[in-house]
Design a protein around this motif. Structure first.
Motif, PDB file in Angstrom:
ATOM      1  N   GLU A 167     -35.021 -16.637  51.957  1.00 18.18           N
ATOM      2  CA  GLU A 167     -33.863 -16.381  52.805  1.00 18.18           C
ATOM      3  C   GLU A 167     -32.625 -15.981  52.014  1.00 18.18           C
ATOM      4  O   GLU A 167     -31.665 -15.458  52.580  1.00 18.18           O
ATOM      5  CB  GLU A 167     -33.550 -17.633  53.645  1.00 18.18           C
ATOM      6  CG  GLU A 167     -34.613 -17.981  54.660  1.00 18.18           C
ATOM      7  CD  GLU A 167     -34.756 -16.908  55.731  1.00 18.18           C
ATOM      8  OE1 GLU A 167     -33.737 -16.265  56.080  1.00 18.18           O
ATOM      9  OE2 GLU A 167     -35.883 -16.695  56.209  1.00 18.18           O
ATOM     10  N   THR A 168     -32.606 -16.257  50.701  1.00 14.01           N
ATOM     11  CA  THR A 168     -31.381 -16.021  49.922  1.00 14.01           C
ATOM     12  C   THR A 168     -31.647 -15.090  48.739  1.00 14.01           C
ATOM     13  O   THR A 168     -31.472 -13.873  48.838  1.00 14.01           O
ATOM     14  CB  THR A 168     -30.805 -17.360  49.422  1.00 14.01           C
ATOM     15  OG1 THR A 168     -31.813 -18.053  48.662  1.00 14.01           O
ATOM     16  CG2 THR A 168     -30.353 -18.243  50.576  1.00 14.01           C
ATOM     17  N   GLY A 187     -26.660 -14.086  47.920  1.00 13.73           N
ATOM     18  CA  GLY A 187     -27.936 -14.784  48.096  1.00 13.73           C
ATOM     19  C   GLY A 187     -28.386 -15.471  46.823  1.00 13.73           C
ATOM     20  O   GLY A 187     -28.867 -16.602  46.833  1.00 13.73           O
ATOM     21  N   ALA A 238     -26.201 -18.510  46.245  1.00 13.49           N
ATOM     22  CA  ALA A 238     -26.536 -19.571  47.202  1.00 13.49           C
ATOM     23  C   ALA A 238     -27.812 -20.304  46.759  1.00 13.49           C
ATOM     24  O   ALA A 238     -27.918 -21.535  46.850  1.00 13.49           O
ATOM     25  CB  ALA A 238     -26.704 -18.973  48.600  1.00 13.49           C
ATOM     26  N   TYR A 239     -28.801 -19.510  46.275  1.00 16.15           N
ATOM     27  CA  TYR A 239     -30.040 -20.148  45.816  1.00 16.15           C
ATOM     28  C   TYR A 239     -29.782 -21.067  44.628  1.00 16.15           C
ATOM     29  O   TYR A 239     -30.245 -22.211  44.594  1.00 16.15           O
ATOM     30  CB  TYR A 239     -31.079 -19.088  45.433  1.00 16.15           C
ATOM     31  CG  TYR A 239     -32.315 -19.714  44.814  1.00 16.15           C
ATOM     32  CD1 TYR A 239     -33.302 -20.277  45.616  1.00 16.15           C
ATOM     33  CD2 TYR A 239     -32.467 -19.771  43.419  1.00 16.15           C
ATOM     34  CE1 TYR A 239     -34.418 -20.885  45.041  1.00 16.15           C
ATOM     35  CE2 TYR A 239     -33.573 -20.371  42.854  1.00 16.15           C
ATOM     36  CZ  TYR A 239     -34.547 -20.930  43.664  1.00 16.15           C
ATOM     37  OH  TYR A 239     -35.625 -21.544  43.101  1.00 16.15           O
TER      38      TYR A 239
END
Length: 552
Positions: free
Chosen positions: A381-382, A390, A393-394
């Motif tokens: 998702e990231t 992304g 965020a991961y």
């Protein structure tokens, strides 16, 4: 203390023969669980003098309850027809106010209904009352009745209900020993000795004069004891070796009865005291016979730790912490709580630890699988999108995740690309900020270039600088205290690699890859996550390793 025993028969000469005179000497100096009573054992020094003037003397020094009971039984059995009776008792006394007891060497803190093996003064005085006017009881006690043992018992000699015709002398322990030696002199007046010594006091029958050994008695000089022959020495040694083989109090007492002046008397006395006072002696000797190596003891400590019985260190030394852990384990498993292990118990402990290690590893594997599933889903998702938000965020969610290295590399490429595309002024400001590498330098950049090419990177670096350190000083100190050598460090890295945690090169170096693998291992097993080795981490690593190797 001098312990003088006459083993030869005494033949008296002179104008008077003291037939059937009886004496009993009970002294307890070296208590196993109570304070020492200095001088109490010196009562034995009066034995030879009393024997020399015709008394049949029974002596028990530092006796357990069973020893004193047998000595008293023999003394009472010989009292019939005795014309004069002398009893000396010295040691720790306790009283409930109306009754008093002499405690045996194996006594613990006394309670009213727990005086096992103690000698009742009232019972002794009743037996002596059969010889009124010629019976003397000498008591040696260094302490008055002050210290309390619960609501009903206190230390010392209480109020004595003395039968008619019995004289009782109280003194300190050494004073009692001296008096008993002095009164064995022919013509010695007990009352005169009491009046001349302020440390002595008399109760009961207190006449003006009390002479228990007439002046015309001639003391016997004990004949020289001939040296034992070679056969006699061999017989004594054989009996002693047999007693050692049995290693029981009765066996050593049998030796003392046969050889009261023998070569091994002191050893026999010491062993009787040890056997009668040391808890769980047989169990200790049985564990000693297993001859456990230090490595075997470490394995036992590790097993205890795995089962949550904290041995306070895994060093191969069974100190108080290990003994307490063993005792608690024995209690939980229905064994006698001796703190010493049998081979059967060691095997059971090892089996339980192996099973627990397998359970913990299964739990860790489930946690790892769940974490990996979440990791992959979050990446999809990231970071898998390949954009900077992304990827960041991961990394914020999984800094040590499966894709952390990939995300870091991609962010480096993105940053380099932005650097190349940035205006020269923006690039120069960013280079200056990164060279200083401080929160202030990055905030200055943000103020000057709020829409600059490196805003996201500046904010990420400020967050990283403010993030808590991955390990504190305590974690580092804990790892240092373990003193792990190169071989152990390589084993740790090899185990991490076997678990698929990618510690990097197995060289004992514990680099950042190794630290990340350790953090993942700790997180999977619900341990304190520091990236540094502590005692619980190494216990789990080794336990997991034993399980993987099929330890049984």
């Amino acid at each position: 203390m001098r312990r003088v025993l006459l083993s030869t028969a005494i033949a008296l000469w002179g104008s008077t023969i003291l037939a059937d005179d009886q004496a009993l000497l009970l002294g307890v100096e070296r208590y196993a669980n109570l304070d020492r009573v200095n001088g109490a054992a010196d009562l034995a020094d009066a034995e030879s003098g009393l024997k020399a003037v015709g008394f049949d003397v029974k002596t028990q020094i530092n006796g357990a309850g069973a020893d004193m009971s047998r000595r008293l039984t023999a003394f009472v059995g010989d009292l019939g027809g005795a014309e004069r009776v002398i009893v000396g008792m010295s040691g720790a006394f306790v009283t409930d106010g109306g009754r008093t007891w002499l405690l045996p060497v194996d006594a613990t803190d006394p309670i009213l209904f727990g005086l096992v093996g103690a000698v009742s003064l009232e019972s002794v005085m009743r037996t002596m009352a059969a010889t009124p006017g010629q019976s003397l009881l000498v008591l040696g006690a260094d302490r008055s009745a002050n210290d309390r043992y619960g609501p009903y018992m206190r230390d010392g000699i209480g109020t004595l209900d003395i039968p008619n015709g019995l004289t009782v002398i109280t003194a300190t322990a050494d004073g009692a020993a001296e008096l008993l030696q002095d009164l064995a002199e022919p013509g010695a007046d007990v009352m005169a000795l009491v009046r001349a010594n302020s440390r002595l006091s008399a109760q009961g029958f207190v006449p003006d004069s009390l002479v228990l050994v007439p002046e015309d008695v001639t003391p016997v000089v004990a004949p020289a004891v001939p040296e034992p022959t070679e056969n006699e020495r061999a017989a004594e040694t054989a009996l002693w070796e047999g007693a050692q083989a049995l290693d029981t109090a009765d066996a050593y007492r049998n030796y003392l009865r046969r050889y009261p002046n023998g070569i091994y008397v002191e050893q026999a006395d010491a062993l009787i005291l040890e056997i009668t006072t040391q808890p769980n002696r047989a169990e200790r000797l049985a564990e000693d016979a297993l001859d456990l190596s230090r490595d075997a003891r470490r394995d036992i400590q590790r097993d205890l730790a795995l089962l949550n019985f904290d041995p306070r260190g895994i060093d191969g030394i069974f100190g108080p912490g290990s003994r307490a852990a063993v005792t608690n384990w024995q209690q939980e498993n229905g064994f006698s709580q001796t703190s010493y292990l049998t081979l059967e118990q060691i095997n059971q402990l090892d089996a339980q630890a192996a099973r627990r290690a397998a359970e913990l590893e299964a739990e860790a594997e489930r946690a790892r699988a769940e974490k990996e599933q979440l990791d992959r889903a979050f990446w999809a998702e990231t970071g898998a999108q390949g954009d900077e938000p992304g990827l960041r965020a991961y990394l914020a969610r999984f800094p040590d995740g499966s894709f952390a290295s990939q995300a870091t590399e991609q962010l480096s490429v993105i940053e380099e690309g932005k650097r190349q595309a940035a205006a020269a002024e923006d690039k120069t400001a960013w280079d200056n900020a990164t060279e200083a590498n401080t929160e202030a330098s990055y905030r200055t950049y943000l103020q000057v270039f709020p829409a600059g090419a490196f805003v996201a990177e500046a904010e990420a670096r400020i967050a990283a600088l403010n993030a808590p350190a991955p390990a504190n000083d305590a974690a580092i100190a804990a790892e240092d205290a373990l003193g792990l050598d190169g071989i152990t460090l390589r084993l740790i890295e090899a185990r991490l690699s076997q678990l698929g945690l990618e510690p990097g090169k197995v060289d004992g170096g514990l680099d950042e890859d190794s630290r990340r693998a350790i953090r993942n291992f700790q997180e999977d097993r619900d341990l304190s996550v520091t990236g540094y080795i502590d005692e619980q981490t190494i216990v789990r690593l080794l336990a997991d390793g034993f399980q993987a190797l099929g330890r049984n």
